[in-house]
Write a protein that holds these residues in place. Structure first.
Motif, short mmCIF file in Angstrom:
data_model
loop_
_atom_site.label_atom_id
_atom_site.label_comp_id
_atom_site.label_asym_id
_atom_site.label_seq_id
_atom_site.Cartn_x
_atom_site.Cartn_y
_atom_site.Cartn_z
N SER A 4 9.53 -5.31 4.21
CA SER A 4 8.79 -4.05 4.15
C SER A 4 8.93 -3.32 5.49
O SER A 4 9.11 -3.95 6.53
CB SER A 4 7.30 -4.31 3.87
N ASP A 21 7.18 -0.60 -1.85
CA ASP A 21 7.24 -2.03 -2.16
C ASP A 21 6.69 -2.30 -3.55
O ASP A 21 5.74 -1.64 -3.99
CB ASP A 21 6.45 -2.83 -1.12
N GLU A 26 3.66 -6.32 -2.24
CA GLU A 26 2.38 -5.83 -1.71
C GLU A 26 1.36 -6.96 -1.60
O GLU A 26 0.65 -7.07 -0.61
CB GLU A 26 1.84 -4.72 -2.62
N SER A 30 0.07 -8.35 2.06
CA SER A 30 -1.16 -7.59 2.33
C SER A 30 -1.76 -7.96 3.68
O SER A 30 -2.17 -7.09 4.46
CB SER A 30 -2.18 -7.82 1.21
N LYS A 33 0.47 -6.67 6.55
CA LYS A 33 0.38 -5.23 6.76
C LYS A 33 -0.89 -4.87 7.51
O LYS A 33 -0.92 -3.92 8.30
CB LYS A 33 0.44 -4.50 5.41
#
Length: 219
Positions: A4, A21, A26, A30, A33
């Motif tokens: 990503s 994505d 995702e 998660s 990120k």
């Protein structure tokens, strides 16, 4: 492989663009990120322009150029040189396409159209063998700082989360100095130990010989 990509403004962490994505990615990323958002908040004008931050099975690599942070999440085994070659390509294209507008935008994800270039470049860099072949010419043109990946600062996410570690150049210098200092201390201990052996080994040998002779004499 490349997982990503995020592009944000360095001065205020405003999201400018991001890779599209799938749902599975995702979910898997998660937490990472969220960690990327922490990294963006920790970055300052004194921060290292290139850094790799290890977090579990992934590594977050970032590049800062012209008030823009380019961050990619990759598998931990993905070569750092390829990760920064990928970021370098993104930064050059983004600067050409949107550089003049970076400081004026107010809305998040103002440059969603950049995803087209990111997707195309990501496909080139997904497989390390394909990336090495496709990016060979580009890699040859990278500057000395990028070619010497050992000079790129490496951090651990735990250090940033729990120890309040910094991404600043001075922090990196301090860490390097501590590392060098520890090396010198170890070397000094080894030298002292060897000197002690040279000094007392003959005496120890004589004592051991006397013990053997006495044991043989009276046994």
């Amino acid at each position: 492989m490349v997982k990503s990509t995020l592009v944000v403004r360095a001065s205020d962490a405003l999201p400018l663009a991001a890779s599209v994505d799938d749902e599975s990615t995702e979910q898997d990323l998660s937490e990472h990120k969220q960690q990327a958002k922490l990294i963006f908040r920790r970055i300052s004008p004194n921060s290292e322009p290139r850094c790799s931050i290890e977090s579990g099975q992934y590594t977050l690599h970032y590049l800062i150029a012209d008030n823009v942070i380019y961050l990619v999440i990759t598998d931990k085994s993905y070569p750092r040189k390829l990760a920064f070659s990928y970021l370098d390509e993104l930064s050059k294209e983004f600067q050409i396409s949107y550089g003049a507008k970076v400081d004026t935008v107010r809305k998040p994800y103002a440059f969603v159209g950049f995803d087209t270039f990111m997707s195309k470049t990501t496909r080139l860099y997904q497989d390390t063998r394909t990336a090495s072949a496709a990016g060979a010419g580009h890699l040859d043109k990278l500057n000395d700082e990028l070619q010497d990946v050992t000079r790129i600062m490496t951090k651990n996410m735990e250090e940033l989360l729990w120890r309040g570690d910094s991404l600043d150049r001075m922090s990196h210098l301090s860490t390097s100095l501590r590392s060098e200092s520890e090396k010198y201390r170890k070397a000094a201990r080894n030298i002292n130990f060897q000197a002690m052996l040279r000094q007392y080994a003959p005496i120890g040998g004589v004592v051991l010989l006397l013990i053997i002779l006495l044991w043989w004499r009276f046994s």
